[in-house]
Design an enzyme around this catalytic site. Structure first.
Site, PDB file in Angstrom:
ATOM      1  N   ARG A  80      11.545 -69.594 -11.710  1.00  0.00           N
ATOM      2  CA  ARG A  80      11.378 -71.022 -11.410  1.00  0.00           C
ATOM      3  C   ARG A  80      12.577 -71.844 -11.850  1.00  0.00           C
ATOM      4  O   ARG A  80      12.866 -72.892 -11.313  1.00  0.00           O
ATOM      5  CB  ARG A  80      10.108 -71.544 -12.097  1.00  0.00           C
ATOM      6  CG  ARG A  80       9.681 -72.920 -11.608  1.00  0.00           C
ATOM      7  CD  ARG A  80       8.305 -73.291 -12.115  1.00  0.00           C
ATOM      8  NE  ARG A  80       8.225 -73.160 -13.548  1.00  0.00           N
ATOM      9  CZ  ARG A  80       7.198 -72.622 -14.211  1.00  0.00           C
ATOM     10  NH1 ARG A  80       6.150 -72.176 -13.580  1.00  0.00           N
ATOM     11  NH2 ARG A  80       7.236 -72.545 -15.522  1.00  0.00           N
ATOM     12  N   TYR A 133      15.377 -94.110   2.652  1.00  0.00           N
ATOM     13  CA  TYR A 133      14.718 -93.060   3.435  1.00  0.00           C
ATOM     14  C   TYR A 133      13.194 -93.235   3.305  1.00  0.00           C
ATOM     15  O   TYR A 133      12.663 -93.316   2.195  1.00  0.00           O
ATOM     16  CB  TYR A 133      15.198 -91.721   2.868  1.00  0.00           C
ATOM     17  CG  TYR A 133      14.525 -90.489   3.400  1.00  0.00           C
ATOM     18  CD1 TYR A 133      14.672 -90.116   4.730  1.00  0.00           C
ATOM     19  CD2 TYR A 133      13.759 -89.677   2.565  1.00  0.00           C
ATOM     20  CE1 TYR A 133      14.068 -88.965   5.206  1.00  0.00           C
ATOM     21  CE2 TYR A 133      13.157 -88.526   3.034  1.00  0.00           C
ATOM     22  CZ  TYR A 133      13.311 -88.180   4.358  1.00  0.00           C
ATOM     23  OH  TYR A 133      12.714 -87.043   4.832  1.00  0.00           O
ATOM     24  N   ASP A 205      21.051 -91.274  -3.027  1.00  0.00           N
ATOM     25  CA  ASP A 205      20.867 -90.301  -1.957  1.00  0.00           C
ATOM     26  C   ASP A 205      22.170 -90.254  -1.160  1.00  0.00           C
ATOM     27  O   ASP A 205      22.541 -91.215  -0.481  1.00  0.00           O
ATOM     28  CB  ASP A 205      19.695 -90.727  -1.072  1.00  0.00           C
ATOM     29  CG  ASP A 205      19.347 -89.676  -0.011  1.00  0.00           C
ATOM     30  OD1 ASP A 205      20.257 -88.954   0.441  1.00  0.00           O
ATOM     31  OD2 ASP A 205      18.164 -89.611   0.379  1.00  0.00           O
ATOM     32  N   LYS A 230      19.863 -80.729   5.478  1.00  0.00           N
ATOM     33  CA  LYS A 230      20.641 -81.349   6.560  1.00  0.00           C
ATOM     34  C   LYS A 230      22.027 -80.694   6.656  1.00  0.00           C
ATOM     35  O   LYS A 230      22.123 -79.554   7.069  1.00  0.00           O
ATOM     36  CB  LYS A 230      20.725 -82.857   6.325  1.00  0.00           C
ATOM     37  CG  LYS A 230      19.352 -83.517   6.029  1.00  0.00           C
ATOM     38  CD  LYS A 230      18.481 -83.643   7.253  1.00  0.00           C
ATOM     39  CE  LYS A 230      17.036 -84.045   6.976  1.00  0.00           C
ATOM     40  NZ  LYS A 230      16.818 -85.225   6.199  1.00  0.00           N
TER      41      LYS A 230
HETATM   42  C1  LIG Z   1      15.780 -85.507   5.235  1.00  0.00           C
HETATM   43  C2  LIG Z   1      16.180 -86.479   4.182  1.00  0.00           C
HETATM   44  C3  LIG Z   1      15.661 -86.402   2.892  1.00  0.00           C
HETATM   45  C4  LIG Z   1      14.571 -85.440   2.510  1.00  0.00           C
HETATM   46  O1  LIG Z   1      14.941 -84.128   2.574  1.00  0.00           O
HETATM   47  P1  LIG Z   1      13.873 -82.976   2.887  1.00  0.00           P
HETATM   48  O2  LIG Z   1      14.634 -81.750   2.631  1.00  0.00           O
HETATM   49  O3  LIG Z   1      13.429 -83.191   4.283  1.00  0.00           O
HETATM   50  O4  LIG Z   1      12.733 -83.178   1.916  1.00  0.00           O
HETATM   51  C5  LIG Z   1      16.130 -87.275   1.938  1.00  0.00           C
HETATM   52  N1  LIG Z   1      17.042 -88.217   2.247  1.00  0.00           N
HETATM   53  C6  LIG Z   1      17.549 -88.334   3.470  1.00  0.00           C
HETATM   54  C7  LIG Z   1      18.555 -89.388   3.733  1.00  0.00           C
HETATM   55  C8  LIG Z   1      17.129 -87.479   4.474  1.00  0.00           C
HETATM   56  O5  LIG Z   1      17.611 -87.627   5.718  1.00  0.00           O
END
Ligand SMILES: *Cc1c(COP(=O)(O)O)cnc(C)c1O
Length: 414
Positions: A80, A133, A205, A230
């Site tokens: 973990r 987001y 983010d 992404k």
């Molecule tokens: C997709 C996304 C997230 C979340 O990521 P996941 O892997 O889908 O949980 C967070 N911030 C942004 C800007 C995103 O596009």
């Protein structure tokens, strides 16, 4: 002024792997976190499928308990908390962003939840950007407030004016730039500096820029997080998150991520690391294609305006140029007012820009967006619906033809 800046010349930060000192960021992206000498010369670190690590002696077992209690998390103790595969990805992304260390999580939202809950307790106040987001907003509104955290949204363009929103109990400021769906550029250094004066932790983010186009920690941010789902993975086939931390931020985030059970799976970690190695070349192509498509969209009568800070006439361009080393392939377009039937006529039949709630993969995507429904501190005034487009790695002219046919369907449905 050209839309496309020169390739980044960002150099490796002090403190990172000394073997990479002096190399450009593309070279670092290919070599960071790699240690073939530890794995019989194999280029990529193997996938460790592991829950259990064997201790040879009681002394060794007790030693890892002490180490963990002291917050070092250097040794491997249990799946973990990560394996050598996890550590390789953490080291690579942390090196790229000039972090102390990074923490891999099960997905991007896991990195968001772990970072926020690492620093917030009942009675604390969180300031969060209004264009955040959507699922991060939902996490605050549906979970954090139930645990007694006070949440205030702020105008993305507030800059140093954030000071006026500070309360004695403000513990965290949460940022995202450019804004989700609307792509305004945030004055991250101004906000981070105001927070530093007051000992407030800043979390950002950084998914849009990827670790290559913006380095939040250089601008005073404490935790930079990514949906590795992404661009880092780049192939739309896994879920993973990562939070890059300064030294003081690392232990709280690591303890919260492992203590809440947000660990990433071994194959996903491996594939994200594999994706990272081609990120420099993918990001350049995403930016080139997005710029080409965005410029074409600006000429179209169906489009009211395009939202992409890499364009020299975008309102966020100056800040973007000051702080970023490049742009990704994700941008927005506000359409002229049209009926729901017209919008559906266009989007239901796209051949390349398929509809899907993601981006950062090799393929193009589009979704209709309604920014007004995701804001409470600021007002979104554009009357027309908006699109969020992800320019993938296809031939740019094929993408334009796909949009051209889409607009023809939209007009025919009037
Ligand atoms: C997709 C996304 C997230 C979340 O990521 P996941 O892997 O889908 O949980 C967070 N911030 C942004 C800007 C995103 O596009």
């Amino acid at each position: 002024m050209s839309d496309t800046p020169a390739p980044s010349a960002a150099a490796l930060p002090p403190g990172a792997d000394p073997a990479l000192a002096g190399y450009g960021i593309d070279t670092v992206a290919l070599h960071a976190g790699r240690h073939p000498e530890r794995f019989h010369g194999v280029v990529n670190p193997p996938v460790y499928h592991a829950s259990t690590f064997i201790f040879e002696t009681v002394e060794q077992l007790i030693d890892t308990r002490h180490e963990r209690a002291g917050g070092a998390f250097e040794q491997f103790t249990y799946g973990r908390e990560g394996t050598p595969t996890t550590r390789a990805l953490e080291d690579a992304v942390s090196t790229l962003e000039g972090g102390y260390r990074a923490v891999v999580t099960s997905c991007g939202l896991g990195a968001i939840a772990a970072s926020l809950t690492a620093f917030l307790s009942a009675g604390d106040h969180l300031l969060i950007i209004d264009s955040v987001y959507g699922p991060a907003r939902a996490f605050c509104d549906e979970f954090l407030i139930r645990f007694g955290v006070e949440v205030t949204y702020f105008d993305p363009l507030i800059g140093a004016g954030i000071r006026e929103l500070f309360q004695p109990n403000t513990k965290v400021v949460y940022l995202e730039s450019p804004c989700s769906l609307t792509f305004e550029v945030v004055d991250v250094p101004a906000i981070a500096a105001a927070c530093r004066e007051r000992g407030i932790t800043t979390i950002m983010d950084n998914t849009w820029a990827s670790p290559l186009c913006f380095r939040p920690l250089d601008h005073g941010v404490d935790v930079s997080l990514h949906a590795a789902t992404k661009y880092i993975s780049g192939h739309s086939d896994l879920m993973l998150g990562i939070a890059v931390c300064t030294e003081p931020a690392f232990i709280p985030v690591k303890k919260t991520a492992s203590g809440s059970g947000y660990c990433g799976g071994p194959d996903d970690v491996y594939m994200a690391l594999r994706g990272l190695r081609t990120l420099p070349i993918r990001m350049k192509r995403h930016q080139e294609t997005a710029t080409h498509v965005a410029r074409w969209l600006q000429q179209r009568p169906e489009v009211a305006r395009v939202m992409y800070p890499a364009l020299s006439d975008d309102p966020g361009h100056a800040l973007w140029k000051r702080d970023f080393h490049g742009a990704s392939g994700l941008f927005g377009a506000v359409l002229q007012p049209c009926s729901p039937a017209q919008l559906a006529a266009m989007l239901d039949h796209m051949e390349l820009f398929r509809m899907g709630y993601s981006w950062g993969g090799y393929e193009s995507l589009v979704v209709p967006t309604w920014p007004a429904t995701l804001r409470t501190a600021t007002e979104w005034k554009d009357p027309g619906p908006a699109l969020r487009l992800h320019a993938g790695l296809e031939d740019p002219d094929d993408l334009i033809r796909d949009l051209e046919k889409g607009f023809a369907r939209l007009a025919a449905a009037a």
